[in-house]
Write an enzyme that holds these catalytic residues in place. Structure first.
Site, PDB file in Angstrom:
ATOM      1  N   GLU A   1      10.107  25.123  31.623  1.00 21.39           N
ATOM      2  CA  GLU A   1      11.238  25.164  32.401  1.00 21.39           C
ATOM      3  C   GLU A   1      11.324  23.938  33.160  1.00 21.39           C
ATOM      4  O   GLU A   1      12.858  24.007  33.584  1.00 21.39           O
ATOM      5  CB  GLU A   1      10.800  26.619  33.504  1.00 21.39           C
ATOM      6  CG  GLU A   1      11.831  26.757  34.225  1.00 21.39           C
ATOM      7  CD  GLU A   1      11.629  28.312  34.691  1.00 21.39           C
ATOM      8  OE1 GLU A   1      12.176  28.428  36.111  1.00 21.39           O
ATOM      9  OE2 GLU A   1      11.081  29.303  34.301  1.00 21.39           O
TER      10      GLU A   1
ATOM     11  N   ASP B   1       8.817  29.939  32.743  1.00 19.61           N
ATOM     12  CA  ASP B   1       8.037  30.892  33.558  1.00 19.61           C
ATOM     13  C   ASP B   1       7.753  32.465  33.075  1.00 19.61           C
ATOM     14  O   ASP B   1       8.959  32.585  32.501  1.00 19.61           O
ATOM     15  CB  ASP B   1       8.783  30.940  34.939  1.00 19.61           C
ATOM     16  CG  ASP B   1       8.325  29.857  35.969  1.00 19.61           C
ATOM     17  OD1 ASP B   1       7.619  29.064  35.783  1.00 19.61           O
ATOM     18  OD2 ASP B   1       8.708  29.796  37.096  1.00 19.61           O
TER      19      ASP B   1
ATOM     20  N   TYR C   1       0.189  31.832  39.244  1.00 18.97           N
ATOM     21  CA  TYR C   1       1.647  31.856  39.463  1.00 18.97           C
ATOM     22  C   TYR C   1       2.159  32.752  40.726  1.00 18.97           C
ATOM     23  O   TYR C   1       1.381  33.875  41.038  1.00 18.97           O
ATOM     24  CB  TYR C   1       1.899  32.562  38.083  1.00 18.97           C
ATOM     25  CG  TYR C   1       3.633  32.657  37.956  1.00 18.97           C
ATOM     26  CD1 TYR C   1       4.325  31.897  37.440  1.00 18.97           C
ATOM     27  CD2 TYR C   1       4.227  34.157  38.219  1.00 18.97           C
ATOM     28  CE1 TYR C   1       5.563  31.893  37.263  1.00 18.97           C
ATOM     29  CE2 TYR C   1       5.507  34.304  38.006  1.00 18.97           C
ATOM     30  CZ  TYR C   1       6.263  33.309  37.603  1.00 18.97           C
ATOM     31  OH  TYR C   1       7.421  33.354  37.228  1.00 18.97           O
TER      32      TYR C   1
END
Length: 693
Positions: A7, A103, A311
């Site tokens: 990303e 992600d 995350y």
């Protein structure tokens, strides 16, 4: 050749380092039969209407609603995007297999699939790298467990529906309200009324709260208390709305003895806090330190990319079973930072309860926890957030807090009283939050001496005059909580968990929604508070369709997107509903006319308004509706036509002069006539320049 698409550049570098791929090229890193490239977040977006048909560059009601039969993609017009996309496109067309390393969530999936579509590489074999952490061990484990990319087709379908529905509602409603009302109040430059599927209901919540505070009229009340042995006892009946009734009881017990009639002690167990998801982390940091949701997300994202936490964009407060064996190791690594706190724990026998480990409560990502990697080089915001995540993680494994709650009942001349006191027996997990708990305890608890049943003695009764308090303005903490629960104010963890399916927005987007409202000048910060501006109030008054500003409707749409993620709802059905809704909104809005045969509907209960001798009121007054509209505002006498317009359309399109200034009159969400500053383009801090009317 395998191509990995990350990303952002930093994640691509982390992956390349773990895979021992070192040859740096322009826009990618290659080696060992693999090329690792990157996006800059979103590279690809949906085309503007003018790209489908040049005639649509001009904003007009005749072209609305515009819903493309098939949505088309284009590159985002940012510096460097064209060049980087050409690199990705060339690599993808040469690839035998493409690995998605964006992600691991809805938006990450959309970034990857939109790139794939614009590269015309959707038929190539794809695999999915699903990362919960960016530590080398986590990256290696994820590459050993690559998934078939098409296992995530439902996630992509939900992401695409979110993107396209936001486009349909936002673009059509923004054009409609801007063309129809952009010059309301006689402003010169046309105001861009920005509408969004999610942002507008959030604005409506803030406006409604602020209106309720303005409308609030405090009511006096009286409380009967007495002091016996330095302990304050409260009368067990309701507080008094009139002082005379309270005075009767006060006189009844004055100079009469006070007797203890009952003592009940109960043990209370307070469970350790659950781990953080993003929203509860943002709320806690805002409450304790005043950081905005956007700043907290940015700090947590930085900590994730530095490999210090897992995350961040998660909606789960639980860990999955497969993570359980790694927890003692993480706590052991944290000993260098928190030796005393972790020494209390038996790392060989940690209490893995259902409040911590529950696979059924983990979908895309587990709760935010430290990775065990020792942090270094943290900014002030990152340090605050890291400390909060680490403390919450350690506390989750601490013993319960044991308290004795004692209730003492007393009586004086037949008038009953009660006092409560709390004694902490075992602080347990609360020892980690000493400062916070001490502040709460000082405000809420009193220490009780030892009382005996039937003891009596003198006391000091008194009356305390008080007044009711208005609702509180939203802070980012309370607004995030209301967004998570689709407009409902819920503090209970289990209830909040049940309402998550219908939350407004997602953990990943809520901070951006608040920032968008701030940038449009629809709301503003006042210290920790979020308050609506005149522009925000004006927009909510202009919007006649209740669904466009309904948190519940937006929550229902979010629930349907989650059903699409789980393959429980057909995406076509959802998009058909969105298209039908926007067509109805514009059709009904265009057909709306003032009805001269009626005054209008009550803003509080919806019943018809009738004219009285001196004012206008709700026809449901016998049922308790208290709405009354005086035909005068700040010295301005309102005509019968103006009353009709206010009651039917909630806003007068032509300004009136108050104290020699032009002002807009609206009927607030609470039914109060308010005067606002004239909406004007220069009062908007930021506006979109694309296809500006």
């Amino acid at each position: 050749m395998k191509v990995v698409i990350a990303e952002k550049p930093s994640v691509a570098r982390d992956i390349a380092e773990v895979l021992d791929i070192k040859s740096k090229k322009k826009g990618y890193i290659e080696g060992r039969g693999c090329a690792i490239t990157w996006a800059f977040g979103h590279l690809v977006t949906l085309q503007e209407p003018g790209e489908y048909d040049p005639a649509l560059k001009r904003w007009s009601l005749e072209t609305l609603p515009f819903v493309p039969e098939t949505f088309k993609l284009t590159l985002i017009k940012n510096r460097g995007v064209d060049e980087q996309f050409k690199v990705i496109e060339t690599l993808c067309q040469q690839a035998d297999e493409i690995i998605c390393a964006t992600d691991a969530g809805r938006e990450g999936e959309l970034i990857f699939r939109y790139i794939l579509a614009l590269c015309n590489c959707e038929d190539k074999p794809i695999r999915r790298l699903w990362l919960n952490s960016l530590t080398p061990d986590a990256i290696q484990e994820a590459f050993k467990d690559l998934k078939d990319g098409h296992d995530y087709d439902a996630l992509y379908a939900a992401a695409r529906c979110r993107s396209e529905s936001d486009w349909i509602v936002g673009l059509n409603a923004t054009r409609y309200y801007t063309v129809r009302h952009g010059r309301i109040g006689g402003s010169g430059d046309r105001v861009l009324w920005s509408i969004g599927r999610v942002q507008t209901p959030v604005l409506a919540m803030i406006v409604e709260r602020d209106d309720a505070i303005l409308q609030f009229r405090p009511q006096l009340f009286w409380e009967l208390t007495t002091r016996y042995r330095e302990v304050v006892f409260k009368y067990t009946g309701k507080r008094f709305e009139k002082p005379e009734k309270a005075q009767v009881l006060l006189e009844k017990i004055t100079d009469q003895p006070f007797a203890i009639t009952g003592i009940v002690a109960k043990e209370k167990k307070e469970q350790p806090p659950q781990l953080f998801d993003l929203t509860t982390l943002q709320r806690e940091i805002n409450k304790l330190h005043g950081l905005s949701a956007a700043d907290t997300l940015a700090a947590t994202q930085n900590l994730y990319e530095k490999k210090f936490v897992t995350y961040p964009r998660t909606d789960s407060r639980y860990l999955s079973k497969d993570l359980q064996p790694r927890i003692p190791q993480i706590l052991s690594q944290l000993k260098t930072l928190r030796p005393e706190e972790i020494a209390v724990l038996n790392l060989a026998k940690l209490p893995f309860s259902k409040r911590i480990i529950d696979d059924t409560k983990v979908s895309d990502h587990h709760a935010i926890i430290p990775t065990g990697v020792a942090p270094r080089g943290l900014s002030a915001h990152e340090q605050l957030v890291y400390e909060a995540i680490t403390t919450q993680f350690i506390a989750a494994f601490y013993p319960v807090c044991l308290k004795n709650i004692t209730t003492v009942n007393g009586v004086s001349n037949g008038v009953p009283f009660e006092a409560k006191g709390t004694q902490v027996v075992e602080p347990g997990w609360t020892a980690l939050f000493a400062n916070k708990k001490q502040a709460q305890d000082a405000a809420e608890e009193q220490t009780l001496p030892v009382f005996t049943h039937d003891e009596t003695g003198p006391h000091e009764p008194s009356l305390r005059e008080g007044k009711t308090s208005p609702p509180k303005h939203f802070t980012e903490n309370s607004l995030l909580g209301a967004m998570e629960a689709a407009g409902k104010l819920v503090e209970d963890d289990s209830l909040r968990e049940a309402l998550k399916e219908r939350g407004i927005g997602t953990p990943a987007t809520r901070a951006a929604i608040i920032e968008t409202l701030l940038s449009r000048n629809y709301i503003q910060r006042d210290k920790k508070q979020l308050r609506c501006t005149d522009m925000g109030r004006c927009l909510i008054a202009l919007i006649r369709d209740p669904l466009l500003k309904s948190p519940e409707m937006t929550g229902e749409w979010e629930e349907k997107l989650k059903q699409i993620e789980r393959s429980q709802l057909d995406p076509g059905e959802f998009m058909g509903g969105i298209s039908g809704y926007i067509r109805t909104l514009i059709k009904n809005g265009t057909a709306e006319r003032l009805d001269p045969g009626r005054w209008g509907s009550c803003p509080l209960c919806g019943k018809e308004v009738v004219k009285g001798k001196r004012a206008y009121g709700c026809s449901g007054w016998k049922d308790g509706c208290e709405f009354v509209l005086e035909p005068e505002c700040k010295g301005i006498a309102l005509t019968a036509k103006q009353i009709q317009v206010l009651l039917q359309q909630r806003i007068l399109p032509q300004p009136v002069r108050i104290e020699d200034e032009p002002r807009m009159l609206i009927l607030s969400t609470q039914g109060m006539v308010m005067d606002l500053g004239l909406p004007a383009a220069e009062r908007q801090k930021k506006v979109e320049k694309t296809d500006r009317p």
